[in-house]
Every structure is written in structure tokens, then in C-alpha cells.
Motif scaffolding. Structure first.
Motif, mmCIF file in Angstrom:
data_model
loop_
_atom_site.group_PDB
_atom_site.id
_atom_site.type_symbol
_atom_site.label_atom_id
_atom_site.label_comp_id
_atom_site.label_asym_id
_atom_site.label_seq_id
_atom_site.Cartn_x
_atom_site.Cartn_y
_atom_site.Cartn_z
ATOM 1 N N GLN A 61 0.826 -1.198 0.000
ATOM 2 C CA GLN A 61 0.000 0.000 0.000
ATOM 3 C C GLN A 61 0.869 1.261 0.000
ATOM 4 O OE1 GLN A 61 -2.867 -0.053 3.116
ATOM 5 N NE2 GLN A 61 -3.570 -2.126 2.669
ATOM 6 N N ILE A 62 0.406 2.258 -0.693
ATOM 7 C CA ILE A 62 1.116 3.536 -0.781
ATOM 8 C C ILE A 62 0.423 4.533 0.124
ATOM 9 C CG2 ILE A 62 1.803 5.422 -2.300
ATOM 10 C CD1 ILE A 62 1.793 3.417 -4.601
ATOM 11 N N TYR A 63 1.169 5.082 1.062
ATOM 12 C CA TYR A 63 0.613 6.030 2.019
ATOM 13 C C TYR A 63 1.013 7.452 1.640
ATOM 14 C CZ TYR A 63 -0.190 1.899 4.862
ATOM 15 O OH TYR A 63 -0.614 0.684 5.321
ATOM 16 N N GLU A 64 0.171 8.373 2.037
ATOM 17 C CA GLU A 64 0.420 9.777 1.759
ATOM 18 C C GLU A 64 1.616 10.271 2.573
ATOM 19 O OE1 GLU A 64 -1.743 14.112 2.520
ATOM 20 O OE2 GLU A 64 -2.717 12.242 3.060
ATOM 21 N N GLN A 65 2.562 10.885 1.916
ATOM 22 C CA GLN A 65 3.717 11.456 2.581
ATOM 23 C C GLN A 65 3.398 12.900 2.948
ATOM 24 O OE1 GLN A 65 6.466 9.845 3.411
ATOM 25 N NE2 GLN A 65 5.730 7.924 2.504
ATOM 26 N N TRP A 66 3.221 13.160 4.244
ATOM 27 C CA TRP A 66 2.856 14.500 4.705
ATOM 28 C C TRP A 66 3.915 15.015 5.662
ATOM 29 C CZ3 TRP A 66 1.484 16.465 9.593
ATOM 30 C CH2 TRP A 66 0.946 17.773 9.576
ATOM 31 N N ILE A 67 4.426 16.214 5.409
ATOM 32 C CA ILE A 67 5.434 16.841 6.268
ATOM 33 C C ILE A 67 4.839 18.125 6.826
ATOM 34 C CG2 ILE A 67 7.740 17.852 6.362
ATOM 35 C CD1 ILE A 67 8.512 16.032 4.041
ATOM 36 N N PHE A 68 4.897 18.280 8.123
ATOM 37 C CA PHE A 68 4.321 19.437 8.796
ATOM 38 C C PHE A 68 5.205 20.669 8.558
ATOM 39 C CE2 PHE A 68 3.948 21.800 12.979
ATOM 40 C CZ PHE A 68 2.793 22.471 12.593
ATOM 41 N N ASN A 69 4.632 21.679 7.931
ATOM 42 C CA ASN A 69 5.343 22.939 7.673
ATOM 43 C C ASN A 69 5.001 23.902 8.804
ATOM 44 O OD1 ASN A 69 6.439 25.328 6.679
ATOM 45 N ND2 ASN A 69 6.015 24.760 4.542
ATOM 46 N N LYS A 70 5.804 23.864 9.856
ATOM 47 C CA LYS A 70 5.509 24.647 11.045
ATOM 48 C C LYS A 70 5.539 26.149 10.758
ATOM 49 C CE LYS A 70 7.110 23.365 15.057
ATOM 50 N NZ LYS A 70 8.019 23.128 16.206
ATOM 51 N N ALA A 71 6.464 26.584 9.947
ATOM 52 C CA ALA A 71 6.616 28.024 9.694
ATOM 53 C C ALA A 71 5.366 28.604 9.032
ATOM 54 C CB ALA A 71 7.846 28.263 8.825
ATOM 55 N N ASN A 72 4.808 27.881 8.029
ATOM 56 C CA ASN A 72 3.618 28.386 7.345
ATOM 57 C C ASN A 72 2.411 28.420 8.274
ATOM 58 O OD1 ASN A 72 5.113 28.688 5.063
ATOM 59 N ND2 ASN A 72 4.383 26.824 4.056
ATOM 60 N N VAL A 73 2.226 27.329 9.050
ATOM 61 C CA VAL A 73 1.067 27.277 9.957
ATOM 62 C C VAL A 73 1.194 28.338 11.040
ATOM 63 C CG1 VAL A 73 -0.230 25.820 11.553
ATOM 64 C CG2 VAL A 73 0.762 24.817 9.483
ATOM 65 N N LYS A 74 2.411 28.585 11.524
ATOM 66 C CA LYS A 74 2.638 29.592 12.564
ATOM 67 C C LYS A 74 2.344 30.994 12.019
ATOM 68 C CE LYS A 74 6.173 31.072 15.861
ATOM 69 N NZ LYS A 74 7.554 30.844 16.326
ATOM 70 N N ALA A 75 2.748 31.219 10.774
ATOM 71 C CA ALA A 75 2.474 32.526 10.161
ATOM 72 C C ALA A 75 0.976 32.736 9.992
ATOM 73 C CB ALA A 75 3.189 32.616 8.818
ATOM 74 N N LYS A 76 0.276 31.661 9.598
ATOM 75 C CA LYS A 76 -1.173 31.770 9.424
ATOM 76 C C LYS A 76 -1.857 32.045 10.769
ATOM 77 C CE LYS A 76 -2.955 28.934 6.532
ATOM 78 N NZ LYS A 76 -3.501 27.706 5.894
ATOM 79 N N LEU A 77 -1.352 31.424 11.857
ATOM 80 C CA LEU A 77 -1.916 31.649 13.183
ATOM 81 C C LEU A 77 -1.708 33.107 13.620
ATOM 82 C CD1 LEU A 77 -3.170 30.600 15.844
ATOM 83 C CD2 LEU A 77 -0.857 29.925 16.545
ATOM 84 N N LYS A 78 -0.521 33.665 13.360
ATOM 85 C CA LYS A 78 -0.231 35.051 13.764
ATOM 86 C C LYS A 78 -1.105 36.055 13.004
ATOM 87 C CE LYS A 78 4.493 34.516 15.423
ATOM 88 N NZ LYS A 78 5.889 34.969 15.305
ATOM 89 N N GLU A 79 -1.482 35.706 11.778
ATOM 90 C CA GLU A 79 -2.342 36.601 11.011
ATOM 91 C C GLU A 79 -3.748 36.696 11.599
ATOM 92 O OE1 GLU A 79 -2.305 35.094 7.082
ATOM 93 O OE2 GLU A 79 -0.230 35.708 6.638
ATOM 94 N N GLN A 80 -4.170 35.634 12.287
ATOM 95 C CA GLN A 80 -5.551 35.575 12.766
ATOM 96 C C GLN A 80 -5.680 35.860 14.263
ATOM 97 O OE1 GLN A 80 -7.599 32.034 11.443
ATOM 98 N NE2 GLN A 80 -6.331 31.888 9.587
ATOM 99 N N VAL A 81 -4.579 36.194 14.971
ATOM 100 C CA VAL A 81 -4.680 36.485 16.398
ATOM 101 C C VAL A 81 -5.494 37.749 16.615
ATOM 102 C CG1 VAL A 81 -2.566 35.290 17.056
ATOM 103 C CG2 VAL A 81 -2.444 37.681 16.328
ATOM 104 N N PRO A 82 -6.209 37.886 17.735
ATOM 105 C CA PRO A 82 -6.326 36.844 18.777
ATOM 106 C C PRO A 82 -7.253 35.706 18.364
ATOM 107 C CG PRO A 82 -7.689 38.709 19.328
ATOM 108 C CD PRO A 82 -6.951 39.107 18.091
ATOM 109 N N VAL A 83 -6.863 34.463 18.719
ATOM 110 C CA VAL A 83 -7.682 33.270 18.455
ATOM 111 C C VAL A 83 -8.315 32.847 19.769
ATOM 112 C CG1 VAL A 83 -7.662 30.868 17.705
ATOM 113 C CG2 VAL A 83 -6.232 32.564 16.521
ATOM 114 N N ILE A 98 -5.144 32.328 22.195
ATOM 115 C CA ILE A 98 -3.865 32.842 21.696
ATOM 116 C C ILE A 98 -3.989 34.362 21.583
ATOM 117 C CG2 ILE A 98 -2.164 32.705 19.869
ATOM 118 C CD1 ILE A 98 -2.562 30.116 21.445
ATOM 119 N N LEU A 99 -3.161 35.090 22.356
ATOM 120 C CA LEU A 99 -3.265 36.551 22.407
ATOM 121 C C LEU A 99 -2.366 37.223 21.393
ATOM 122 C CD1 LEU A 99 -3.285 36.971 26.281
ATOM 123 C CD2 LEU A 99 -5.240 36.837 24.740
ATOM 124 N N ASN A 100 -1.147 36.755 21.247
ATOM 125 C CA ASN A 100 -0.193 37.429 20.380
ATOM 126 C C ASN A 100 0.824 36.426 19.861
ATOM 127 O OD1 ASN A 100 1.217 39.330 19.013
ATOM 128 N ND2 ASN A 100 2.037 40.378 20.818
#
Length: 394
Positions: free
Chosen positions: A308-330, A392-394
Motif C-alpha cells: 500500500q502507498i501512504y500519503e507522505q505529509w510533512i508538517f510545515n511549522k513556519a507556514n502554519v505559525k504565520a497563518k496563526l499570527k495573522e488571525q490572532v487573537p484566536v 492565543i493573544l499574540n
């Protein structure tokens, strides 16, 4: 009476070993060999040895069924080295029999020399049987404990704790007491008394034949003392620490799981607490010995490729962190993670969810916990989780 020659019986055991091995396994498991099982085994091996097994006194009839005679059962058990651990109460019979023989030997030193000689021989036999039973118990307990430590059967932690406590309570501690020479009612203490008496009589007994027998008894007891001391060291230095580690580590893990289920039930202690410890663990020797012993016996390993072939997924922390900072406060961090995964993958995978949760450990992210202990329910692809509400405040 057995009419066959001894060599014929030995040749029969070697020729039909597979049949006798199967009969031993059945009796070892069920306690008896049923007539139907004997017929089925002989038919499967295409050898009708039913009558020879009875003629050679290998099998004994038990109503309509059969059982291996004790001498052959113990022979196969010894060859396979498959011993059932005996309860320490079983060793009490040796204490009683040896005490009685020792009493009669002391009282009969001036009596019939032939009876005295037979009693000394019987006492030597009892000592050999006792030592053999202790060695078998130690070997089996060590094997069972190592299997429990390796968790070969993949049992639950609670079951491991129960088994570890069971071995300690009913086998290891009582057996160690049997071997404790400082305990007045132990077999080891009785053997010490017999050794002192034999040492005196081997030097000053009138008849030479009896004096030689006391000499043999004394030498046997010296060797037995060394062997029992070695078995006692195995119990105290290897078995007991090993099984205590099993019980302790399982209890810690079980308690930690219970704490995670309800972390606000008790007040937790301060984590920053000073403590003094050695540079190495006190059980380092046993840990090292155990580590190398596992490589002494090679085990067959089978590698099965998964097509079976499984999906290769790598967590891009920098992109997700940037997206979180754009939407603060969460207002709710875990709900935000769930919504982001739903938008991108149309489902909430536990692995991806926990990877996003690692953002909570970033030092430049300011967090605020709910004072009332408000919780949020998150549903993943395979599970449901109840998590605290974090802002998440800041």
C-alpha cells in the motif's frame, strides 16, 4: 515387569519421539491423554504403537484414558527444559522428610548400621531432589519474568502489574525465604544443622563404612550450600529487581494516564524541585547484562513488505505559525487547528492535529488558559478528544 530389553525401550523412544512429544504436550496442557487423542496421533503418524506404549510401561491406564508414567514425563520435561514453577509450599515436604530422617539418624547412631546407612542414603536423595527443584524453579521464574518484561504476548499494563505482583507474592519472596539460612524454619537452615552433625561424625565415628558415608554427606552439603547460595543471588540480584521494575514502570504509566483523564482533580506538585542523584543508575550492571543477554539467542525475523502507498505529509511549522499570527487573537486554539485541517484536507487526522498542537510550545506565542476549566470536544478521524480551551493573544 517389563519383558523387553532396556536398549529396545531406548530405541523405541528415539524412533517414535514425535509421538511421545505430542503425548507429553497434551498431558502437560490437559493433565490426561484421552483415548481418542492417542488414536488420532498414532493414525496421523501412521504408526500403531498403542500396544507397545503399554507393554513398555510408558503409558498408564486411567479409566478409559491414559497418562505418561512419571519417570518418562520427567525425562521429556528435562530434555525440553520445560518446567512448571512449583509453589514454595511444595518444598515443605522436603523440610519435613529431611527433618525426620535427620532425627532418626541422630537417634540411631548406636543402632543397626545397615538401617543407619540406608537413612543417610535416603537423606542424600532428598537433598538432591530439593536442589533440583530449586534450580528448576529459578530457571522457569527467570524465563517467565523476562518474557513479561519483553511483553511477548502484548498484554495490557494492568495485566503486567497483576502478573508481576503475583510472581513476587506467591513465588519469589516465599522461595527466597526457603533459601534464607537465617530463618529457623527454612530448608537452608536445616541443611546447615545436618552439615554440622555430618562434619562431627565423619571425624569420630567408630565404623569406617558409616564414617565414609558421613564424609560423602558432608561434601554433598558443602556443594549444595554453594548451589543454593547461587540460586538465592539470582533471586535477589536479578529476578526481584527485574520484576520490581516491571511493576513500578507499569504503575507509573497507569497513574499518568489516570491523571491526564482528570488533571484538575488533585493539586499537582511544583516541577522545579531540587534533587540529588548519582551519575549512573544503581541497577546499571543488571540493565547492561539484560541488554546483552537479549542478543545471545538469535530469533528469526520475517519482513513483509506493505504494497500500500501512504500519503507522505510533512508538517510545515513556519507556514502554519504565520497563518496563526495573522488571525490572532484566536479565542480557541484547538478549534482553530480543527477548522484549518477541515479546510485543507476535509477531515481531521490525529497525526496532523497533534503536529499543529506543538505550536503551543513556541516561546513567542502568548497563551491564556480558561480559569473555569472550560473544555472543548474535538472529533478526529478515529477518536474523540476533550481538550482545554486556550486563547492565543499574540
Amino acid at each position: 515387569m517389563i519383558k523387553a530389553e532396556p536398549v529396545s525401550i531406548l530405541r523405541f523412544l528415539a524412533t517414535y519421539y514425535d509421538i511421545i512429544r505430542e503425548l507429553y504436550n497434551i498431558q502437560n496442557k490437559e493433565g490426561i491423554i484421552r483415548h481418542e487423542e492417542l488414536t488420532e496421533i498414532c493414525g496421523r503418524h501412521e504408526h500403531d504403537v498403542h500396544q507397545q506404549l503399554k507393554d513398555y510401561k510408558i503409558l498408564r491406564s486411567v479409566n478409559a484414558d491414559f497418562e505418561l508414567r512419571d519417570v518418562y514425563y520427567k525425562l521429556i520435561e528435562f530434555i525440553l527444559y520445560e518446567f512448571k514453577p512449583m509453589l514454595p509450599e511444595t518444598f515443605e515436604k522436603y523440610l519435613m522428610s529431611m527433618s525426620e530422617l535427620f532425627r532418626k539418624i541422630k537417634e540411631g547412631t548406636h543402632g543397626d548400621k545397615m538401617i543407619l546407612s540406608e537413612r543417610i542414603i535416603n537423606l542424600q536423595t532428598q537433598i538432591r531432589e530439593f536442589l533440583d527443584g530449586v534450580e528448576k524453579n529459578t530457571v522457569r521464574l527467570l524465563h517467565e519474568t523476562r518474557e513479561l518484561k519483553a511483553n511477548v504476548d502484548k498484554v495490557d499494563y494492568r495485566v503486567k502489574v497483576h502478573k508481576a505482583s503475583f510472581w513476587i507474592q506467591y513465588y519469589i519472596i516465599p522461595l527466597n525465604q526457603v533459601l534464607n539460612v537465617n530463618y529457623s524454619d527454612s530448608v537452608a537452615n536445616k541443611l546447615l544443622d545436618i552439615s554440622d552433625f555430618a562434619n562431627q561424625r565423619r571425624l569420630n565415628f567408630d565404623e569406617e563404612g558409616i564414617r565414609i558415608q558421613f564424609e560423602k554427606l558432608y561434601n554433598q552439603l558443602i556443594q549444595t550450600n554453594d548451589d543454593l547460595l547461587r540460586q538465592s543471588k539470582i533471586l535477589t540480584n536479578e529476578l526481584l529487581p527485574l520484576i520490581e521494575r516491571i511493576r513500578t514502570e507499569s504503575m507509573i504509566l497507569t497513574g499518568w494516564i489516570e491523571f491526564l483523564r482528570n488533571p484538575y482533580k488533585v493539586t499537582t506538585p511544583k516541577l522545579l524541585k531540587s534533587n540529588r542523584s548519582a551519575a549512573y543508575n544503581k541497577n546499571l550492571f543488571f540493565h547492561t547484562k539484560e541488554f546483552f543477554e537479549q542478543f545471545m539467542e538469535d530469533e528469526e525475523v520475517f519482513i513483509e513488505e506493505d504494497p500500500q502507498i501512504y500519503e507522505q505529509w510533512i508538517f510545515n511549522k513556519a507556514n502554519v505559525k504565520a497563518k496563526l499570527k495573522e488571525q490572532v487573537p484566536v479565542q480557541d486554539f484547538f478549534s482553530w487547528c480543527r477548522n484549518e485541517l477541515m479546510m485543507e484536507f476535509k477531515e481531521v487526522d490525529a497525526e496532523k492535529f497533534f503536529a499543529m498542537c506543538t505550536l503551543l510550545f513556541e516561546e513567542d506565542i502568548e497563551k491564556e488558559f480558561s480559569e473555569k476549566g472550560t473544555k472543548v470536544k474535538i472529533k478526529t478521524h478515529h477518536s474523540r478528544m476533550t481538550v482545554p480551551k486556550i486563547k492565543i493573544l499574540n
